[in-house]
Design an enzyme around this catalytic site. Structure first.
Site, short mmCIF file in Angstrom:
data_model
loop_
_atom_site.label_atom_id
_atom_site.label_comp_id
_atom_site.label_asym_id
_atom_site.label_seq_id
_atom_site.Cartn_x
_atom_site.Cartn_y
_atom_site.Cartn_z
N HIS A 183 -31.01 -24.17 -32.84
CA HIS A 183 -30.54 -25.12 -33.85
C HIS A 183 -31.71 -25.71 -34.63
O HIS A 183 -32.57 -26.39 -34.06
CB HIS A 183 -29.77 -26.23 -33.13
CG HIS A 183 -29.13 -27.23 -34.02
ND1 HIS A 183 -29.31 -28.59 -33.86
CD2 HIS A 183 -28.28 -27.09 -35.07
CE1 HIS A 183 -28.60 -29.24 -34.75
NE2 HIS A 183 -27.96 -28.36 -35.50
N HIS A 200 -32.29 -30.71 -43.11
CA HIS A 200 -30.94 -31.05 -42.67
C HIS A 200 -30.33 -32.19 -43.49
O HIS A 200 -29.22 -32.07 -44.00
CB HIS A 200 -30.93 -31.44 -41.20
CG HIS A 200 -29.58 -31.88 -40.72
ND1 HIS A 200 -29.19 -33.21 -40.74
CD2 HIS A 200 -28.54 -31.18 -40.24
CE1 HIS A 200 -27.95 -33.29 -40.28
NE2 HIS A 200 -27.53 -32.09 -39.98
#
Length: 296
Positions: A42, A84
């Site tokens: 991730h 992100h």
């Protein structure tokens, strides 16, 4: 909830046409192997290096992790960067360099301005000077490790036409050839319209929808996505089975990659629910946990 209307978002008229390989390749990316669910790092191996940086990709490579996940956003001048949040504040020193530019949104900064930022010091002193990578830099690093990519389109509603921009960079960097499309690339988003747009403009590409649509709505999603990728927190075996009963746009059963599982017990639990992939900040820990036989 049901996905939105099939019309592509505004600003897509100039989309790059998919290559022949893209249009005809059979989507096999992120199908599970015999050894259990795929383990997907991730934002790179983000427990060990600053998230979404080249260092995090390198660390995943050192750990022997095949799949990495990233997040793509667009700058003020149209460049694609890997980050992100839609603000630069959490993971860079933007507040120090540009104190008068609050709230420090990615879309309000040029690529050159973002290239100046330190994207590593927040994570630890040894990472000082790590940069926010461009999508091109990220792709090249993933390729250098012979890794595979789960690419998330972040906040597509803020960036009209970003799907076409991403496909253009992927094509330029060789990521829309048969080898990549057939087994090394998945594009996902929380935006159903964005996922649908990718499927329409690159019909050979494996796509994923982030979220957990109602079981009754799953057939509508199966028209344009190959994966349903929900949070692990409320996942059940029944839901996974309901997803698996449907075939996606490439004629194969839908798969499930769940997020974000960072401990061994959680990894074993979702493995036993039947998931096909596990997205995690701790890919080595999860890999070791799911590779052990049940009850071991």
């Amino acid at each position: 909830m049901m996905p939105g209307a099939a019309a592509a978002p505004a600003g897509q008229a100039g989309a790059v046409a998919p290559t022949t390989a893209t249009a005809t390749a059979t989507a096999t990316a992120a199908a599970p192997g015999d050894g259990g669910p795929l383990v997907i790092a991730h934002r790179g191996a983000s427990a060990y290096a600053p998230e979404n940086t080249l260092a995090a990709v390198d660390r995943a490579g050192e750990l022997g992790i095949e799949w990495v996940e990233n997040d793509v956003q667009r700058t003020k001048d149209g460049a694609l960067v890997v980050l992100h949040d839609d603000t630069l504040a959490r993971t860079t020193d933007v507040e120090r360099l540009f104190p008068d530019r609050s709230p420090w949104k990615v879309k309000d900064f040029t690529a050159a301005e973002i290239a100046r930022l330190d994207a590593g010091s927040w994570f630890g002193e040894r990472w000082a000077g790590e940069r926010v990578p461009t999508l091109k830099q990220f792709l090249n690093t993933v390729d250098a490790h012979d890794q595979k990519l789960l690419l998330e389109i972040k906040n597509p509603e803020q960036y009209p036409g970003i799907e076409s921009d991403i496909l253009r960079v992927l094509r330029q960097e060789g990521w829309l050839d048969r080898a990549h499309v057939g087994g090394k690339l998945v594009i996902q988003s929380f935006g159903a319209d964005s996922v649908r747009t990718v499927h329409q403009r690159g019909p050979g590409i494996t796509t994923g929808f982030l979220g957990a649509p109602a079981v009754a709505d799953l057939p509508a999603y199966a028209a344009f996505t190959d994966q349903i990728n929900p949070s692990y927190t409320s996942l059940t075996a029944g839901y996974v089975a309901a997803v698996h009963r449907l075939k996606g746009p490439h004629g194969k059963p839908l798969t499930v990659s769940t997020w974000t599982v960072n401990d061994a017990a959680g990894a074993v639990r979702v493995r036993d629910l039947g998931v096909d992939g596990i997205i995690t900040n701790n890919p080595d820990l999860v890999r070791d946990a799911v590779s052990r036989p049940p009850g071991a």
